[in-house]
Design an enzyme around this catalytic site. Sequence first.
Site, PDB file in Angstrom:
ATOM      1  N   ASN A   1       0.830  -1.215   0.000  1.00 22.99           N
ATOM      2  CA  ASN A   1       0.000   0.000   0.000  1.00 22.99           C
ATOM      3  C   ASN A   1       0.853   1.247   0.000  1.00 22.99           C
ATOM      4  O   ASN A   1       1.962   1.248   0.549  1.00 22.99           O
ATOM      5  CB  ASN A   1      -0.838   0.094   1.293  1.00 22.99           C
ATOM      6  CG  ASN A   1      -1.885  -0.992   1.397  1.00 22.99           C
ATOM      7  OD1 ASN A   1      -2.336  -1.530   0.386  1.00 22.99           O
ATOM      8  ND2 ASN A   1      -2.263  -1.314   2.620  1.00 22.99           N
TER       9      ASN A   1
ATOM     10  N   GLY B   1       1.709  -1.166   3.737  1.00 24.06           N
ATOM     11  CA  GLY B   1       1.012  -2.414   3.389  1.00 24.06           C
ATOM     12  C   GLY B   1       1.602  -3.520   4.251  1.00 24.06           C
ATOM     13  O   GLY B   1       2.829  -3.657   4.338  1.00 24.06           O
TER      14      GLY B   1
ATOM     15  N   ALA C   1       4.144  -5.879   2.419  1.00 27.47           N
ATOM     16  CA  ALA C   1       5.393  -5.207   2.043  1.00 27.47           C
ATOM     17  C   ALA C   1       6.178  -4.803   3.284  1.00 27.47           C
ATOM     18  O   ALA C   1       7.416  -4.894   3.305  1.00 27.47           O
ATOM     19  CB  ALA C   1       5.072  -3.992   1.187  1.00 27.47           C
TER      20      ALA C   1
ATOM     21  N   ASP D   1       4.836   6.216  16.746  1.00 28.75           N
ATOM     22  CA  ASP D   1       3.951   5.752  15.663  1.00 28.75           C
ATOM     23  C   ASP D   1       3.910   4.223  15.720  1.00 28.75           C
ATOM     24  O   ASP D   1       4.896   3.561  15.403  1.00 28.75           O
ATOM     25  CB  ASP D   1       4.519   6.231  14.311  1.00 28.75           C
ATOM     26  CG  ASP D   1       3.634   5.829  13.133  1.00 28.75           C
ATOM     27  OD1 ASP D   1       2.584   5.194  13.361  1.00 28.75           O
ATOM     28  OD2 ASP D   1       4.004   6.163  11.996  1.00 28.75           O
TER      29      ASP D   1
ATOM     30  N   ALA E   1       3.251   0.178  12.105  1.00 28.79           N
ATOM     31  CA  ALA E   1       3.708  -1.112  11.560  1.00 28.79           C
ATOM     32  C   ALA E   1       4.466  -1.933  12.600  1.00 28.79           C
ATOM     33  O   ALA E   1       5.213  -2.845  12.234  1.00 28.79           O
ATOM     34  CB  ALA E   1       4.568  -0.868  10.324  1.00 28.79           C
ATOM     35  N   ALA E   2       4.226  -1.644  13.880  1.00 28.74           N
ATOM     36  CA  ALA E   2       4.931  -2.399  14.926  1.00 28.74           C
ATOM     37  C   ALA E   2       4.604  -3.893  14.822  1.00 28.74           C
ATOM     38  O   ALA E   2       5.482  -4.750  14.978  1.00 28.74           O
ATOM     39  CB  ALA E   2       4.560  -1.859  16.301  1.00 28.74           C
ATOM     40  N   GLY E   3       3.349  -4.204  14.518  1.00 26.03           N
ATOM     41  CA  GLY E   3       2.947  -5.610  14.388  1.00 26.03           C
ATOM     42  C   GLY E   3       3.626  -6.284  13.201  1.00 26.03           C
ATOM     43  O   GLY E   3       3.927  -7.482  13.239  1.00 26.03           O
ATOM     44  N   ASP E   4       3.873  -5.526  12.149  1.00 23.19           N
ATOM     45  CA  ASP E   4       4.538  -6.092  10.963  1.00 23.19           C
ATOM     46  C   ASP E   4       6.012  -6.366  11.272  1.00 23.19           C
ATOM     47  O   ASP E   4       6.557  -7.401  10.859  1.00 23.19           O
ATOM     48  CB  ASP E   4       4.411  -5.134   9.774  1.00 23.19           C
ATOM     49  CG  ASP E   4       2.962  -4.790   9.466  1.00 23.19           C
ATOM     50  OD1 ASP E   4       2.096  -5.652   9.701  1.00 23.19           O
ATOM     51  OD2 ASP E   4       2.694  -3.666   9.023  1.00 23.19           O
TER      52      ASP E   4
ATOM     53  N   ALA F   1      10.271  -0.351  16.104  1.00 26.24           N
ATOM     54  CA  ALA F   1       9.421   0.202  15.032  1.00 26.24           C
ATOM     55  C   ALA F   1       8.470   1.266  15.586  1.00 26.24           C
ATOM     56  O   ALA F   1       8.204   2.273  14.923  1.00 26.24           O
ATOM     57  CB  ALA F   1       8.637  -0.917  14.348  1.00 26.24           C
TER      58      ALA F   1
ATOM     59  N   ARG G   1       9.541   4.941  15.707  1.00 23.15           N
ATOM     60  CA  ARG G   1       9.882   5.617  14.444  1.00 23.15           C
ATOM     61  C   ARG G   1       8.636   5.933  13.633  1.00 23.15           C
ATOM     62  O   ARG G   1       7.674   5.172  13.663  1.00 23.15           O
ATOM     63  CB  ARG G   1      10.770   4.706  13.613  1.00 23.15           C
ATOM     64  CG  ARG G   1      12.051   4.449  14.351  1.00 23.15           C
ATOM     65  CD  ARG G   1      12.918   3.604  13.537  1.00 23.15           C
ATOM     66  NE  ARG G   1      14.198   3.485  14.183  1.00 23.15           N
ATOM     67  CZ  ARG G   1      15.135   2.664  13.794  1.00 23.15           C
ATOM     68  NH1 ARG G   1      14.928   1.894  12.744  1.00 23.15           N
ATOM     69  NH2 ARG G   1      16.271   2.611  14.426  1.00 23.15           N
TER      70      ARG G   1
HETATM   71  O1  RIB Z   1       0.226  -2.741   9.492  1.00 23.53           O
HETATM   72  C1  RIB Z   1       0.388  -1.433   9.035  1.00 23.53           C
HETATM   73  C2  RIB Z   1      -0.104  -1.289   7.637  1.00 23.53           C
HETATM   74  O2  RIB Z   1      -1.492  -1.480   7.634  1.00 23.53           O
HETATM   75  C3  RIB Z   1       0.106   0.087   7.029  1.00 23.53           C
HETATM   76  O3  RIB Z   1       1.357   0.241   6.410  1.00 23.53           O
HETATM   77  C4  RIB Z   1      -1.070   0.221   6.096  1.00 23.53           C
HETATM   78  O4  RIB Z   1      -0.719   0.133   4.754  1.00 23.53           O
HETATM   79  C5  RIB Z   1      -2.031  -0.878   6.485  1.00 23.53           C
HETATM   80  O5  RIB Z   1      -2.055  -1.828   5.549  1.00 23.53           O
END
Ligand code: RIB
Length: 312
Positions: A19, A47, A50, A255, A258-261, A291, A294
């Site tokens: 995304n 996303g 990604a 922020d 995207a900590a979970g990613d 994460a 940042r």
């Molecule tokens: O997990 C975070 C992501 O969720 C963001 O980058 C956003 O694109 C949503 O998909």
Amino acid sequence: MTNSAPQNSPRIVVVGSINMDLVVRSARLPAPGETLIGNSLSEIPGGKGANQAVGAARLGADVSLIGRLGDDGFGDTLRRALVVEGIQLDGVERTRKCCSGVAIIGVEDSGQNCITVVPGANGRLMPADVQKQAQAIARVDVLLLQLEVPIPTVLAAMELARTNDVVTILDPAPAIRDYPPELLNVDVVCPNESEAALLTGIEITTTESAHRAAEKLQQLGARQVVITLGDKGAVFRDASGHTGHLTPFPVTAVDTTAAGDAFAAALGIRLAEGGSLQDAGRFACAAGAVAATRKGAQPGMPSREDVNELLN
Ligand code: RIB
């Protein structure tokens, strides 16, 4: 400059969304019906798929991504951002006459956010796209999955991984109301509290209730479970029923987008390196914590050095 992983790095395939995040920062998030004056607007690559791919690459994995982009300018920018990270994109096709995925993200000063995703090309990622990449999936150590692409595609990728003894890790995000039970036929599931509650029907208010939810997730089919609890750390339950609480790393969040990613990517790489679930969970908590300090999704993904520094 393009980064590339050294030989013998853990090999990871991510199947998931790409995304463009349109991020508005404001002192606080607006209430429904309210108009607020924000402080800034940024376009940031994101996303869940990604982000996990970038997270795993920065931690030292050899990463391939399977996903879809639109044929718009966002698609060009998002592709370039992934190439710079050294991510293999043979499995990322462009969908004609379609926009790339976009996430509208509000972030307040406390670091909390709210997100609306317009899937665009992510919604066109089909099981056939994954099947075309069957060989790429068969030769990796770990497959990382989340739920911003169609569920049949996620299930097709899982099936391919299972038949090739590839470790499957599902981050069941974003939360959905009716999770198909087959989604839990994975080696590791790593929900947050609200996803775990939707999956199990157990409201998670304490670490004790999180442990009960972890046990239920195992009964529902997941071999191993890590439930993230935000600033309360995480709980885990491994395949032999060994459980524990992973204490949080005290950081100041700016922020949490995207900590979970970052968490899922780090969990995947440590498991691929032979770490136990407990060890991988601790490494992942540190990655998620960095994460959160940042701004932005992909730019905020930590390097190995960043995570080791926090761990030490
Ligand atoms: O997990 C975070 C992501 O969720 C963001 O980058 C956003 O694109 C949503 O998909």
